[in-house]
Design an enzyme around this catalytic site. Structure first.
Site, PDB file in Angstrom:
ATOM      1  N   GLY A 166      78.824  45.478  24.214  1.00 55.23           N
ATOM      2  CA  GLY A 166      78.322  44.200  23.715  1.00 55.23           C
ATOM      3  C   GLY A 166      76.820  44.047  23.641  1.00 55.23           C
ATOM      4  CD1 TRP A 223      72.999  47.585  20.201  1.00 59.57           C
ATOM      5  CD2 TRP A 223      73.590  48.040  18.088  1.00 59.57           C
ATOM      6  NE1 TRP A 223      72.421  48.787  19.854  1.00 59.57           N
ATOM      7  CE2 TRP A 223      72.764  49.099  18.575  1.00 59.57           C
ATOM      8  CE3 TRP A 223      74.088  48.127  16.802  1.00 59.57           C
ATOM      9  CZ2 TRP A 223      72.422  50.199  17.789  1.00 59.57           C
ATOM     10  CZ3 TRP A 223      73.758  49.225  16.012  1.00 59.57           C
ATOM     11  CH2 TRP A 223      72.927  50.244  16.503  1.00 59.57           C
ATOM     12  CG  ASP A 257      84.705  48.947  20.843  1.00 57.73           C
ATOM     13  OD1 ASP A 257      83.583  49.406  20.511  1.00 57.73           O
ATOM     14  OD2 ASP A 257      85.532  49.596  21.501  1.00 57.73           O
ATOM     15  CG  ASP A 276      91.622  51.813  14.437  1.00 57.20           C
ATOM     16  OD1 ASP A 276      90.526  51.891  13.855  1.00 57.20           O
ATOM     17  OD2 ASP A 276      92.425  52.767  14.497  1.00 57.20           O
ATOM     18  CG  ASP A 318      75.693  52.349  18.737  1.00 63.79           C
ATOM     19  OD1 ASP A 318      75.216  53.366  18.191  1.00 63.79           O
ATOM     20  OD2 ASP A 318      75.473  52.058  19.926  1.00 63.79           O
ATOM     21  CE  LYS A 370      75.510  56.080  18.480  1.00 66.74           C
ATOM     22  NZ  LYS A 370      76.323  56.164  19.713  1.00 66.74           N
TER      23      LYS A 370
END
Length: 237
Positions: free
Chosen positions: A94, A96, A112, A128, A152, A192
């Site tokens: 959490g 971000w 997530d 998902d 991320d 990322k």
């Protein structure tokens, strides 16, 4: 990804991370159970305890050291604007989401595979992201199209270089497809990546869809990590 209006077939994300909850990614649980961990896990804990960024995150109340990566990126590119809508893919634990809320975003939705403890001012979904319909759920919870999409997301590595690389690229492609499909004009995307990772196809799509695309390695990323971030600015229409 394709140039027409038909989105590509969505790929399933790798299996959820094993062991605990998102809160377990914080240091408290890991410290208490360190003696039960494998040698590699214990070494990871030692690095975290010795890491000044992790220490600073604990002192300032951030969920993880990753918060400083987004803070640095936002300080440079001014992505999070007052009143903006933000989606965070791979949100646990959490950090971000906290940054987006604290910097004035009006609506923040994170998703997530693992549960994430509640963060005031944000909506958190355990799902998902690569499952059909989850992307629509994110937009519905957000109350409109996003101004900023963050990713991320990571996967469980298996130690096979080629396979792990393909999984990394797959997650980047999925996040980029979502960003290109949903972002408002002028919006931004951060994801990322890893140095040496062949993201050529993704880069071509991002460069066609955004005014500027840059690679950034925040100072809070570990020096020995190949982690970098792709920052795509000003979504074109």
């Amino acid at each position: 990804m394709t140039d027409d209006d038909t989105p590509p077939e969505r790929r399933r994300m790798v299996r959820p991370p094993t062991g605990g909850t998102a809160a377990g990614r914080g240091m408290g649980q890991k410290i208490r159970t360190a003696e039960k961990k494998s040698l590699s896990s214990q070494e990871w804990i030692k690095r975290q305890l010795a890491d000044p960024w992790s220490e600073r995150a604990r002192a300032e109340g951030w969920r993880s050291r990753a918060a400083f990566k987004l803070i640095e990126i936002d300080d440079r590119f001014h992505l999070i604007k007052t009143g903006s809508r933000v989606v965070d893919l791979g949100a646990a634990p959490g950090g971000w989401v906290q940054v987006a809320v604290n910097r004035g975003a009006a609506a923040v939705v994170g998703v997530d595979l693992l549960p994430v403890d509640a963060i005031p001012g944000a909506t958190l979904i355990q799902a998902d992201f690569t499952e059909a319909g989850v992307d629509d759920q994110l937009i519905a919870e957000l109350g409109g199209l996003p101004d900023l999409v963050l990713s991320d997301m990571a996967h469980n590595t298996i130690g096979h270089r080629q396979t792990d690389h393909l999984k990394i690229i797959a997650l980047i492609e999925i996040a980029a497809e979502f960003a290109l499909r949903t972002l408002r004009p002028g919006g931004a995307f951060v994801t990322k990546n890893f140095q040496g990772g062949d993201a050529g196809g993704v880069l071509a799509d991002l460069r066609a869809g955004f005014e500027t695309v840059k690679y950034v390695k925040p100072s809070s990323s570990r020096k020995d990590s190949s982690e970098v971030y792709l920052v795509a600015l000003n979504r074109l229409r």
